[in-house]
Design an enzyme around this catalytic site. Sequence first.
Site, short mmCIF file in Angstrom:
data_model
loop_
_atom_site.label_atom_id
_atom_site.label_comp_id
_atom_site.label_asym_id
_atom_site.label_seq_id
_atom_site.Cartn_x
_atom_site.Cartn_y
_atom_site.Cartn_z
N LYS A 248 0.86 -1.19 0.00
CA LYS A 248 0.00 0.00 0.00
C LYS A 248 0.90 1.23 0.00
CE LYS A 248 -3.09 2.73 3.02
NZ LYS A 248 -3.98 2.76 4.22
N ASP B 194 -2.89 10.45 3.02
CA ASP B 194 -4.26 10.01 3.29
C ASP B 194 -4.99 11.06 4.12
OD1 ASP B 194 -6.59 8.62 3.72
OD2 ASP B 194 -5.71 7.11 5.05
N LYS C 197 -10.42 12.87 7.76
CA LYS C 197 -9.81 12.61 9.06
C LYS C 197 -9.84 13.86 9.93
CE LYS C 197 -6.56 9.00 7.64
NZ LYS C 197 -7.11 7.94 8.50
N ASP D 138 1.66 6.92 5.03
CA ASP D 138 0.69 5.90 4.64
C ASP D 138 1.15 5.11 3.40
OD1 ASP D 138 -1.64 4.61 5.44
OD2 ASP D 138 -2.94 5.86 4.19
N ASP E 298 -12.21 6.77 3.59
CA ASP E 298 -10.98 6.64 4.40
C ASP E 298 -10.52 5.19 4.48
OD1 ASP E 298 -8.87 7.49 5.91
OD2 ASP E 298 -10.01 7.73 7.77
N GLU F 139 -9.33 3.47 2.15
CA GLU F 139 -8.83 3.48 0.78
C GLU F 139 -7.71 2.47 0.53
OE1 GLU F 139 -7.65 5.29 3.13
OE2 GLU F 139 -5.51 5.03 2.79
N ARG G 71 -7.39 -0.67 1.42
CA ARG G 71 -7.88 -1.97 0.97
C ARG G 71 -8.37 -1.90 -0.48
NH1 ARG G 71 -12.10 -2.12 5.84
NH2 ARG G 71 -10.40 -0.86 6.69
N1 BES Z 1 -4.11 4.90 6.79
C1 BES Z 1 -5.20 4.60 7.64
C2 BES Z 1 -4.83 3.68 8.80
C3 BES Z 1 -3.84 4.20 9.81
C4 BES Z 1 -4.27 4.73 11.01
C5 BES Z 1 -2.48 4.08 9.60
C6 BES Z 1 -3.36 5.18 11.94
C7 BES Z 1 -1.56 4.53 10.54
C8 BES Z 1 -2.01 5.07 11.72
C9 BES Z 1 -6.31 3.94 6.83
O1 BES Z 1 -6.41 4.32 5.51
C10 BES Z 1 -7.60 4.29 7.49
O2 BES Z 1 -7.93 5.43 7.49
N2 BES Z 1 -8.30 3.29 8.04
C11 BES Z 1 -9.55 3.51 8.68
C12 BES Z 1 -10.50 2.44 8.20
C13 BES Z 1 -11.94 2.66 8.60
C14 BES Z 1 -12.49 3.88 7.91
C15 BES Z 1 -12.75 1.44 8.24
C16 BES Z 1 -9.34 3.42 10.18
O3 BES Z 1 -8.52 2.62 10.62
O4 BES Z 1 -9.96 4.19 10.89
ZN ZN Z 2 -4.69 4.96 4.62
MN MN Z 3 -7.60 6.04 5.20
#
Ligand code: BES
Ligand code: ZN
Ligand code: MN
Length: 503
Positions: free
Chosen positions: A271, A276, A283, A294, A353, A355, A357
Site C-alpha cells: 500500500k 491520506d 480525518k 501511509d 478513508d 482506501e 484496501r
Molecule cells: N491509513 C489509515 C490507517 C492508519 C491509522 C495508519 C493510523 C496509521 C495510523 C487507513 O487508511 C484508514 O484510514 N483506516 C480507517 C479504516 C476505517 C475507515 C474502516 C481506520 O482505521 O480508521
Molecule cells: Zn490509509
Molecule cells: Mn484512510
Amino acid sequence: MDIAFRSGTGADERVDALIVPIPAGDHGQSDASRLHDLDARLSGRLIELADDAGFSGKAGSTLTVPTLGLMPARRLILVGVGDADRLTAASFARSYGAAALAARDAGARSIAIELPRTTTLPASTLVDAAATGVQRALYEFTTYRGATRQGARPNVERAAIFGDGIDPTVGEAAMRRASAVVGGLFLARNLVNEPASVLTPERMAETAANVAESAGLTIDILDESALAALGVNAMLAVGMGSSHKPRLIRLRYSPNNPAEADARVVGLVGKCITFDTGGYSIKTYEGMLEMKGDMAGGAAVLGVMSALQALDCPVPVEATICAAENMISGESFRPGDIITPLNGVTIEVLSTDAEGRLVLADGLVDTARRGATELIDLATLTGAAVVALGEGTTALFSSEDDLAAHLIAASKDAGERMWRMPLTEELKEKIKGDVGDVKNSGGRAGGAITAALFLQHFSEGLPWAHLDIAGSARFPKNGPEGPKGASGVGVQTLIDYLVPPGM
Ligand code: BES
Ligand code: ZN
Ligand code: MN
C-alpha cells in the site's frame, strides 16, 4: 558511514570509542573475561567502576569510560549483551545499536567494535547482527536540516568490526549481507520520512525506476490512462481527487541461479498512499498528522526488492506498489460509490478513508495474474491494528498456517515484532454488501480483522498473508533501532523470509 570487517582484536585501535560486549553476570572474575583483561589495562580500576555504576551486562545497557591515555582508544564503551547462552541475533543487534548511540552521544566519529568471544550464535550471524544493529541505530534523516541544526552533533563516520578468530571470508560475506539489508531499510525509511508534497505517486514511480536500473529488476509503470485501459478501477477511484494521479508499479526480480525447477514465485504488494486525508470521510486534525507515512508498505516492498540481486535471492519475486494520493476535490470518489476492480468483485464504498484496501484489491489481483504463487501484502491499513497490539507490533493475518509460521520465524530473526490475528469467519457478514458484493468498511469492532477479510476477496485463492503495519511503520520515539520516525518495518523480515540468513 564507512564500515568494514577486520580480523583480530580492536583493543589497540586509535579510535574515539572501543565497543566491548559484556555478558550478563560477568564481573571480571574469570581469566577468560574481557572485563578482566581490560581492567588490567586500566590500572585495575575498571571492574570497580563498572560495579559502582551498577553495570551488570543486562542486554542493551551501556557504560562509557574514558581511558585517560591508558589505551589507544579515547574511551571504552561496555555494552551488556545479556545471558550468553540465550543470545539471539535480534537482541544482539539491538544491544549493539545502544552501544553505537552511546558512542555518538560521547561525540565519537570513529569506532572499533569487538564481538563476544564465546557464544552459541554462528560467526556470520554475529558479524551480520553487529553491522546491521550499529548502522540502523545511527540512521538519520538529514535532507531538510536547515542552518540552525547544522553541526549540532556529528555522526559516527568510520566503524570497524573486529572478529577475533573469524575467517575473513565469512566476516566479509556477512558484511555484504548486512549492507544490502541496511541499504533496503534506509531506502524505505527515507521514502517514508519524505513529505507528501515531494513523494507523490509519480515520484515514487521514478524512484522505483532508478532502483530497478541499479538493482537488476525489470519494471513496468502503469499511469492513469494505462490503469483505465486495464480496468484498475479501485486504484483510480482512490486517486481521482488528487492532481497527482495514481501509478501501479510492477517490479520483477528473476534469480540468476534459480533454486530448483519449482514454480514458486513470491508476490509482494505494498500500500503506497502518499497522503491520506481520508477523502470526503475526512480525518481529524490528529488523525491526519502522520499520514505522509501511509505509503510505508510500498516503501518496504521497494526496499526489499532493492536488495535481492546483491543477496543472490534464489526465488523469483513479483512485486506491486499501489501508489495513489487520497485527497478531496470535485473529482473525488464518494461514500455510496460502487467500484468494480480488476477481478470484478464489486465494492460498495462506505468510507473513502478505507482506501488502502481498495488499492490493494487491484494490486493483489494484478500480482496473482502475473504469476505469483503466494501473496504477501504490507499496509498501514487500520487504526484498529494499533489499538489491538500497540505501537511496534505488526498484525499478521494469513490463510495458511505454514506461511504464517515462516513469516513469524523470519520476524524473530529480524527482530521485528509480529503477532498473528484471526480471520474470524463470523465477522464476514459485517462486510457483506447491500447492493454490491462487499463493503469497504465493517465498522469499529474487529476493524483490523474485517479489513483483512476484505482483502481476502482479492487473493485469488492463493496462499496469502497480510501484514498490517499501521502500528509499526514509525518509531514513536528515539531508540536503539533508530530515531523517531520511519522504521522501515517489513524490510528485514521479508528479506530473511526470501533469503534465509546462513544460506
Ligand atoms: N491509513 C489509515 C490507517 C492508519 C491509522 C495508519 C493510523 C496509521 C495510523 C487507513 O487508511 C484508514 O484510514 N483506516 C480507517 C479504516 C476505517 C475507515 C474502516 C481506520 O482505521 O480508521
Ligand atoms: Zn490509509
Ligand atoms: Mn484512510
